[in-house]
Design a protein around this motif. Sequence first.
Motif, PDB file in Angstrom:
ATOM      1  N   SER A  35       0.824  -1.204   0.000  1.00 25.43           N
ATOM      2  CA  SER A  35       0.000   0.000   0.000  1.00 25.43           C
ATOM      3  C   SER A  35       0.859   1.256   0.000  1.00 25.43           C
ATOM      4  O   SER A  35       1.925   1.301   0.582  1.00 25.43           O
ATOM      5  N   ALA A  45      -7.702   0.591   7.399  1.00 30.88           N
ATOM      6  CA  ALA A  45      -7.984  -0.493   6.448  1.00 30.88           C
ATOM      7  C   ALA A  45      -7.901  -1.844   7.144  1.00 30.88           C
ATOM      8  O   ALA A  45      -8.754  -2.717   6.944  1.00 30.88           O
ATOM      9  N   HIS A  66     -19.973  -3.885   2.916  1.00 29.73           N
ATOM     10  CA  HIS A  66     -19.810  -2.452   3.179  1.00 29.73           C
ATOM     11  C   HIS A  66     -18.418  -2.172   3.754  1.00 29.73           C
ATOM     12  O   HIS A  66     -17.752  -1.212   3.355  1.00 29.73           O
ATOM     13  N   TYR A  68     -15.672  -3.958   3.368  1.00 28.18           N
ATOM     14  CA  TYR A  68     -14.663  -4.163   2.325  1.00 28.18           C
ATOM     15  C   TYR A  68     -14.672  -3.009   1.320  1.00 28.18           C
ATOM     16  O   TYR A  68     -13.615  -2.576   0.853  1.00 28.18           O
ATOM     17  N   ALA A  69     -15.866  -2.497   0.996  1.00 29.32           N
ATOM     18  CA  ALA A  69     -15.953  -1.360   0.078  1.00 29.32           C
ATOM     19  C   ALA A  69     -15.264  -0.137   0.684  1.00 29.32           C
ATOM     20  O   ALA A  69     -14.591   0.624  -0.024  1.00 29.32           O
ATOM     21  N   ARG A  70     -15.394   0.029   1.972  1.00 31.94           N
ATOM     22  CA  ARG A  70     -14.723   1.142   2.660  1.00 31.94           C
ATOM     23  C   ARG A  70     -13.207   0.961   2.602  1.00 31.94           C
ATOM     24  O   ARG A  70     -12.470   1.926   2.389  1.00 31.94           O
ATOM     25  N   LEU A  72     -11.635  -0.440   0.247  1.00 26.48           N
ATOM     26  CA  LEU A  72     -11.258  -0.132  -1.134  1.00 26.48           C
ATOM     27  C   LEU A  72     -11.294   1.362  -1.425  1.00 26.48           C
ATOM     28  O   LEU A  72     -10.588   1.834  -2.322  1.00 26.48           O
ATOM     29  N   GLU A  73     -12.079   2.118  -0.678  1.00 21.63           N
ATOM     30  CA  GLU A  73     -12.017   3.576  -0.794  1.00 21.63           C
ATOM     31  C   GLU A  73     -10.663   4.082  -0.318  1.00 21.63           C
ATOM     32  O   GLU A  73     -10.108   5.021  -0.884  1.00 21.63           O
ATOM     33  N   LEU A  74     -10.141   3.459   0.729  1.00 23.92           N
ATOM     34  CA  LEU A  74      -8.846   3.850   1.283  1.00 23.92           C
ATOM     35  C   LEU A  74      -7.691   3.284   0.468  1.00 23.92           C
ATOM     36  O   LEU A  74      -6.660   3.941   0.315  1.00 23.92           O
ATOM     37  N   GLN A  75      -7.868   2.060  -0.010  1.00 22.77           N
ATOM     38  CA  GLN A  75      -6.803   1.352  -0.708  1.00 22.77           C
ATOM     39  C   GLN A  75      -7.394   0.596  -1.906  1.00 22.77           C
ATOM     40  O   GLN A  75      -7.670  -0.600  -1.820  1.00 22.77           O
ATOM     41  N   PRO A  76      -7.573   1.287  -3.028  1.00 20.12           N
ATOM     42  CA  PRO A  76      -8.216   0.650  -4.187  1.00 20.12           C
ATOM     43  C   PRO A  76      -7.465  -0.572  -4.717  1.00 20.12           C
ATOM     44  O   PRO A  76      -8.063  -1.407  -5.386  1.00 20.12           O
ATOM     45  N   TRP A  82     -10.627  -6.874  -2.180  1.00 17.80           N
ATOM     46  CA  TRP A  82     -11.345  -7.351  -3.371  1.00 17.80           C
ATOM     47  C   TRP A  82     -11.722  -8.815  -3.214  1.00 17.80           C
ATOM     48  O   TRP A  82     -12.840  -9.223  -3.518  1.00 17.80           O
TER      49      TRP A  82
END
Length: 195
Positions: A35, A45, A66, A68-70, A72-76, A82
């Motif tokens: 990261s 994360a 939700h 995990y999506a958060r 991915l906002e921090l670390q795409p 994923w």
Amino acid sequence: MKHRPLLAGLFGAAVLATGAISWAVATRSDMFAESKAPAPAYQEADSLLRKGIQQDRNHDHAGAAHSYARVLELQPQNKYAWYDLGYAAEEVGNTDDARRAYERALTIDPAFSPALYNEALLLKKSKPDQAMALLERAMTADPKSAATAHYHIGLIWSRKGRDRQAVTEFRQAVAINPSLLSEVPRTYRESLSKH
């Protein structure tokens, strides 16, 4: 049946085709090395990933998705998030979203064996040749997964009516892990004991 192990510093998910066959547990330590996010984002994360895993364990797959999506906002580019997002989607029967999430994890790390394996199991019936290719890649990426991968490749050959190839794969699986013999379909067990 699906299984989700969580051990102190380790995380992983395994899709079990049978009650006795599991997959690898991946370490999360390399998530932080990969990261580029600031240190507090690592901690957030990590906390969200752990929360999501716990939510999955408690069968709160929407809450887990939700979390995990958060992440991915921090670390795409977080392959673990994923992968876990794929797992949560699979748990609620959304195989298309699961497959897309596994593909995203594999875009980030083409040798990420848990995603290779889970995607292969999703494709086992609908796209068996693609599933076998993914299982072969999983064995290359993680040689410890060879027994389980050979077992599933044997099942695919069996469904295709290719008994000789199925026996070869089952034999390799059992040679690596003798406890898999009880999982091999009964019609093939006798062939394995003859050699």
